[in-house]
Design a protein around this motif. Structure first.
Motif, PDB file in Angstrom:
ATOM      1  N   VAL A   1      61.537  40.933  11.554  1.00 18.90           N
ATOM      2  CA  VAL A   1      61.843  39.522  11.784  1.00 18.90           C
ATOM      3  C   VAL A   1      60.873  38.900  12.774  1.00 18.90           C
ATOM      4  O   VAL A   1      60.406  37.776  12.600  1.00 18.90           O
ATOM      5  N   THR A   2      60.558  39.635  13.837  1.00 21.14           N
ATOM      6  CA  THR A   2      59.743  39.082  14.926  1.00 21.14           C
ATOM      7  C   THR A   2      58.255  39.402  14.803  1.00 21.14           C
ATOM      8  O   THR A   2      57.476  39.043  15.689  1.00 21.14           O
ATOM      9  N   MET A   3      57.836  40.070  13.720  1.00 19.55           N
ATOM     10  CA  MET A   3      56.440  40.491  13.632  1.00 19.55           C
ATOM     11  C   MET A   3      55.475  39.311  13.664  1.00 19.55           C
ATOM     12  O   MET A   3      54.425  39.365  14.317  1.00 19.55           O
ATOM     13  N   GLY A   4      55.814  38.210  12.979  1.00 25.53           N
ATOM     14  CA  GLY A   4      54.930  37.054  12.979  1.00 25.53           C
ATOM     15  C   GLY A   4      54.719  36.506  14.375  1.00 25.53           C
ATOM     16  O   GLY A   4      53.596  36.163  14.773  1.00 25.53           O
ATOM     17  N   THR A   5      55.821  36.412  15.142  1.00 25.86           N
ATOM     18  CA  THR A   5      55.727  35.940  16.517  1.00 25.86           C
ATOM     19  C   THR A   5      54.942  36.917  17.374  1.00 25.86           C
ATOM     20  O   THR A   5      54.097  36.521  18.193  1.00 25.86           O
ATOM     21  N   PHE A   6      55.192  38.215  17.204  1.00 28.25           N
ATOM     22  CA  PHE A   6      54.477  39.243  17.962  1.00 28.25           C
ATOM     23  C   PHE A   6      52.973  39.176  17.708  1.00 28.25           C
ATOM     24  O   PHE A   6      52.161  39.207  18.651  1.00 28.25           O
ATOM     25  N   LEU A   7      52.597  39.063  16.445  1.00 31.37           N
ATOM     26  CA  LEU A   7      51.175  39.045  16.113  1.00 31.37           C
ATOM     27  C   LEU A   7      50.481  37.824  16.713  1.00 31.37           C
ATOM     28  O   LEU A   7      49.342  37.915  17.190  1.00 31.37           O
ATOM     29  N   GLY A   8      51.175  36.682  16.688  1.00 28.60           N
ATOM     30  CA  GLY A   8      50.572  35.474  17.226  1.00 28.60           C
ATOM     31  C   GLY A   8      50.497  35.458  18.742  1.00 28.60           C
ATOM     32  O   GLY A   8      49.483  35.055  19.313  1.00 28.60           O
ATOM     33  N   SER A   9      51.565  35.911  19.399  1.00 24.53           N
ATOM     34  CA  SER A   9      51.617  35.822  20.860  1.00 24.53           C
ATOM     35  C   SER A   9      50.986  37.023  21.562  1.00 24.53           C
ATOM     36  O   SER A   9      50.367  36.873  22.620  1.00 24.53           O
ATOM     37  N   ASN A  10      51.118  38.219  20.989  1.00 26.47           N
ATOM     38  CA  ASN A  10      50.596  39.425  21.648  1.00 26.47           C
ATOM     39  C   ASN A  10      49.177  39.778  21.223  1.00 26.47           C
ATOM     40  O   ASN A  10      48.359  40.176  22.053  1.00 26.47           O
ATOM     41  N   LEU A  11      48.898  39.650  19.915  1.00 22.06           N
ATOM     42  CA  LEU A  11      47.594  40.061  19.403  1.00 22.06           C
ATOM     43  C   LEU A  11      46.698  38.878  19.043  1.00 22.06           C
ATOM     44  O   LEU A  11      45.591  39.082  18.550  1.00 22.06           O
ATOM     45  N   MET A  12      47.197  37.655  19.280  1.00 17.88           N
ATOM     46  CA  MET A  12      46.430  36.434  19.013  1.00 17.88           C
ATOM     47  C   MET A  12      45.935  36.375  17.566  1.00 17.88           C
ATOM     48  O   MET A  12      44.821  35.929  17.285  1.00 17.88           O
ATOM     49  N   ALA A  13      46.773  36.841  16.658  1.00 19.07           N
ATOM     50  CA  ALA A  13      46.406  36.850  15.245  1.00 19.07           C
ATOM     51  C   ALA A  13      46.479  35.449  14.657  1.00 19.07           C
ATOM     52  O   ALA A  13      47.282  34.614  15.087  1.00 19.07           O
ATOM     53  N   LYS A  14      45.649  35.183  13.658  1.00 15.90           N
ATOM     54  CA  LYS A  14      45.654  33.915  12.956  1.00 15.90           C
ATOM     55  C   LYS A  14      46.689  33.954  11.831  1.00 15.90           C
ATOM     56  O   LYS A  14      47.234  35.004  11.490  1.00 15.90           O
TER      57      LYS A  14
ATOM     58  N   SER B   1      62.463  35.548  24.322  1.00 11.74           N
ATOM     59  CA  SER B   1      62.584  34.330  25.120  1.00 11.74           C
ATOM     60  C   SER B   1      61.201  33.806  25.481  1.00 11.74           C
ATOM     61  O   SER B   1      60.192  34.511  25.340  1.00 11.74           O
ATOM     62  N   GLN B   2      61.134  32.578  25.953  1.00 13.72           N
ATOM     63  CA  GLN B   2      59.842  32.002  26.330  1.00 13.72           C
ATOM     64  C   GLN B   2      59.181  32.815  27.437  1.00 13.72           C
ATOM     65  O   GLN B   2      57.968  33.066  27.402  1.00 13.72           O
ATOM     66  N   ASP B   3      59.975  33.230  28.412  1.00 13.19           N
ATOM     67  CA  ASP B   3      59.423  34.058  29.491  1.00 13.19           C
ATOM     68  C   ASP B   3      59.008  35.428  28.964  1.00 13.19           C
ATOM     69  O   ASP B   3      57.970  35.975  29.356  1.00 13.19           O
ATOM     70  N   GLY B   4      59.833  35.972  28.064  1.00 15.90           N
ATOM     71  CA  GLY B   4      59.522  37.273  27.484  1.00 15.90           C
ATOM     72  C   GLY B   4      58.238  37.252  26.680  1.00 15.90           C
ATOM     73  O   GLY B   4      57.432  38.197  26.723  1.00 15.90           O
ATOM     74  N   LEU B   5      58.016  36.156  25.947  1.00 18.71           N
ATOM     75  CA  LEU B   5      56.797  36.028  25.161  1.00 18.71           C
ATOM     76  C   LEU B   5      55.565  35.949  26.062  1.00 18.71           C
ATOM     77  O   LEU B   5      54.522  36.519  25.764  1.00 18.71           O
TER      78      LEU B   5
ATOM     79  N   SER C   1      60.645  33.244  12.298  1.00 14.72           N
ATOM     80  CA  SER C   1      60.593  33.618  13.717  1.00 14.72           C
ATOM     81  C   SER C   1      59.523  32.842  14.489  1.00 14.72           C
ATOM     82  O   SER C   1      59.822  32.271  15.551  1.00 14.72           O
ATOM     83  N   PRO C   2      58.265  32.758  13.994  1.00 14.81           N
ATOM     84  CA  PRO C   2      57.278  31.931  14.695  1.00 14.81           C
ATOM     85  C   PRO C   2      57.704  30.474  14.811  1.00 14.81           C
ATOM     86  O   PRO C   2      57.461  29.824  15.840  1.00 14.81           O
ATOM     87  N   PHE C   3      58.358  29.955  13.770  1.00 12.41           N
ATOM     88  CA  PHE C   3      58.839  28.574  13.766  1.00 12.41           C
ATOM     89  C   PHE C   3      59.830  28.329  14.891  1.00 12.41           C
ATOM     90  O   PHE C   3      59.666  27.416  15.711  1.00 12.41           O
ATOM     91  N   MET C   4      60.871  29.141  14.955  1.00  8.50           N
ATOM     92  CA  MET C   4      61.899  28.933  15.969  1.00  8.50           C
ATOM     93  C   MET C   4      61.367  29.186  17.374  1.00  8.50           C
ATOM     94  O   MET C   4      61.761  28.525  18.336  1.00  8.50           O
TER      95      MET C   4
ATOM     96  N   THR D   1      65.944  35.372  17.722  1.00  7.57           N
ATOM     97  CA  THR D   1      66.130  36.541  16.850  1.00  7.57           C
ATOM     98  C   THR D   1      67.611  36.795  16.595  1.00  7.57           C
ATOM     99  O   THR D   1      68.012  37.143  15.481  1.00  7.57           O
ATOM    100  N   GLY D   2      68.434  36.612  17.616  1.00  6.68           N
ATOM    101  CA  GLY D   2      69.875  36.750  17.446  1.00  6.68           C
ATOM    102  C   GLY D   2      70.419  35.707  16.491  1.00  6.68           C
ATOM    103  O   GLY D   2      71.299  35.992  15.665  1.00  6.68           O
ATOM    104  N   LYS D   3      69.895  34.482  16.576  1.00  4.90           N
ATOM    105  CA  LYS D   3      70.345  33.412  15.675  1.00  4.90           C
ATOM    106  C   LYS D   3      69.905  33.696  14.241  1.00  4.90           C
ATOM    107  O   LYS D   3      70.651  33.444  13.291  1.00  4.90           O
TER     108      LYS D   3
END
Length: 408
Positions: free
Chosen positions: A25-38, A155-159, A239-242, A251-253
Motif C-alpha cells: 500500500v505504501t510503496m509508492g509513497t516510500f519510493l517517492g519520499s525515501n528513494l526520490m523515485a519518479k 505521518s508527515q513527520d515520519g515521512l 497512498s501517494p495521493f493521500m 495507511t490505516g484509513k
C-alpha cells in the motif's frame, strides 16, 4: 476439517497477507519520499506484480505441483523473501532497490496459489470452508495497515524522517516467521506427479481460450482486462495521493477498503442471487467510476468524508467484479477447463491488464506533475473514472442478460 487445522491455516493466511500489506500500500509513497523515485519508476515498481503473475504459473505448474510439497516450497520462498526485503530495507536509491523487488515479486506471486493449495488439500467442502480461512488474509492486510499508522511511519513527520523504510523491515521479520512456520503446516504433496505431463498451454490457462467463442464470455474477458486499468490507478496512487494532500494516518484509513471487502464479500451471494451476473458487474464498474470522482473532489479537511467513501467502495469494486468474475468463469468452464479458465483470467487481469494499467497510471501521474513536485490529483483521478465509464458502456451495450448458477 478440525479446529486445530483450521487455526493453523488461518494463521498462515494472516501472515501471508500481512507480509504483502506491510509494504504494498505504501510503496509508492516510500519510493517517492525515501528513494526520490519518479512517477515512471513507481509505475515500473508496481509492474513487478504483473511480471510475477505472468511467471507464477510456471513456478507452481512446472515446479511446485510436480516435485515439491507445497508447504515446503512456501517456506523456502518466504525465507528467501525475508532476505530480499531486508536488502530493500537498506536500499538508498531506486536502481539498487528495483532488481530485488522484481526478484521478490517473481517469488511471492506463486505463494498466493500455494496457500490456496495447502488450504484446499485439507478441506472436504471448500465452498463452505475456504471463505472462513481466506478472510484471515484480509484481516492480516488490515492489521499491517493499522500498525503502520499506529507507529506513525506514514505521518508527515515520519515521512520527513524516512520512517517508511521500516515497513520493509516489518515485512522481512514476518516473512521470516512465516517461512519457518510453513514447514509445520499440513503436508501437501505434489498433485501432478502421477497425473501425466502438463503442457505449457494448460499451465497458463490457454486451453480455456476456447471459451472466448461464447460472445458473453468474450465481452466479460475484454472488460476484465480493461477494468484493471482503473484498478492499477488505485493501487499505485492512493497512498501517494493521500500523503501528498496531508491526510493523517492515511495507511490505516486505506485499510478500511479491506474491511469493506469482508463485508461486501458476505453480501455478494445475496446480491448475486437476486440480481444476476450482469447487474452485479454493472454495479462494480459504476462503483469504480464513482469512487474516483470522490477522490477527485475530496480533500484532507472538510472533504475527507469523500475520500473515506471512495476507500470504502473498494469492497464493491473488487468483490462484485473480480469475485463475481471468478464465479462466472467457473460456470462457463465446466470440468474440462475449470483450472485452465481461472488461470487464464488471472493471467489476463493481474498479468496483462494490471501491467497496462500501471504503465498508463505512471504516464498520467507524470503528465500532471508540476515543477514544485506536486500532482494535479483532480485531473489524475478523473481519468480512471472516465475509463471506468467507457468500460461500463462497452459492457452494457454488448453483454446480453445471462442466467448462471448462484454462488454457494
Amino acid at each position: 476439517m478440525n479446529l486445530a487445522t483450521k487455526s493453523r491455516l488461518s494463521v498462515m493466511m494472516f501472515l501471508e497477507f500481512f507480509v504483502w500489506g506491510s509494504w504494498y500500500v505504501t510503496m509508492g509513497t516510500f519510493l517517492g519520499s525515501n528513494l526520490m523515485a519518479k512517477d515512471q519508476d513507481i509505475s515500473l515498481a508496481f509492474s513487478t506484480q504483473s511480471f510475477g503473475a505472468i511467471i507464477a504459473p510456471f513456478i507452481v505448474g512446472l515446479i511446485a505441483d510436480r516435485y515439491f510439497h507445497a508447504q515446503r516450497i512456501l517456506g523456502v520462498i518466504h525465507l528467501i523473501g525475508a532476505g530480499l526485503m531486508y536488502v530493500m530495507y537498506n536500499s538508498t536509491d531506486f536502481s539498487g532497490f528495483f532488481p530485488f523487488l522484481l526478484a521478490y515479486m517473481i517469488l511471492f506471486m506463486p505463494t498466493l496459489a500455494l496457500v490456496n493449495s495447502i488450504s484446499f488439500n485439507q478441506m472436504t467442502n471448500p465452498a463452505k470452508e475456504f471463505s472462513v480461512i481466506r478472510v484471515w488474509g484480509t484481516i492480516g492486510w488490515i492489521a499491517a495497515g493499522l500498525l503502520i499508522s499506529f507507529f506513525a511511519w506514514d505521518s508527515q513527520d515520519g515521512l520527513k524522517e524516512g520512517l517508511l523504510r521500516y515497513t520493509w523491515l516489518m515485512a522481512a521479520i514476518v516473512s521470516l516467521v512465516l517461512g519457518v512456520y510453513s514447514f509445520s503446516l499440513p503436508h501437501t504433496p505434489p498433485q501432478a506427479r502421477t497425473g501425466g505431463k502438463s503442457t505449457i498451454s494448460e499451465i497458463l490457462g490457454l486451453d480455456a481460450l476456447a471459451l472466448l467463442k461464447h460472445r458473453n464470455f468474450a465481452i466479460f474477458f475484454i472488460s476484465s482486462i480493461l477494468i484493471c486499468i482503473p484498478l492499477a490507478f488505485y493501487y499505485q496512487n492512493v497512498s501517494p495521493f493521500m500523503t501528498e494532500i496531508g491526510v493523517e494516518n492515511s495507511t490505516g484509513k486505506i485499510a478500511l477498503g479491506q474491511v469493506s471487502e469482508v463485508l461486501f464479500l458476505l453480501a455478494l451471494p445475496i446480491f448475486f442471487t437476486r440480481f444476476g451476473i450482469k447487474k452485479t458487474l454493472i454495479v462494480a464498474m459504476l462503483a469504480w467510476a464513482i469512487r474516483y470522482v470522490f477522490f477527485a473532489f475530496g480533500d484532507a479537511d472538510e472533504g475527507v468524508w469523500m475520500l473515506l467513501i471512495g476507500v470504502l467502495l473498494h469492497g464493491v469494486c473488487y468483490d462484485f467484479f473480480f469475485v463475481s468474475g471468478q464465479i462466472y468463469t467457473d460456470s462457463h468452464a465446466g470440468t474440462k477447463f475449470k483450472s485452465s479458465a481461472q488461470g487464464l483470467i488471472t493471467l489476463a487481469t493481474y498479468g496483462i491488464g494490471m501491467l497496462i494499467g500501471f504503465w498508463i497510471a505512471g504516464l498520467v501521474s507524470n503528465n500532471f506533475l508540476n515543477v514544485a513536485g506536486n500532482h494535479d490529483w483532480k485531473s489524475i483521478w478523473l481519468i480512471p473514472s472516465g475509463i471506468s465509464v467507457l468500460v461500463l458502456l462497452f459492457f452494457i451495450t454488448l453483454f446480453k442478460k445471462e442466467k448462471i448458477n448462484s454462488p454457494q
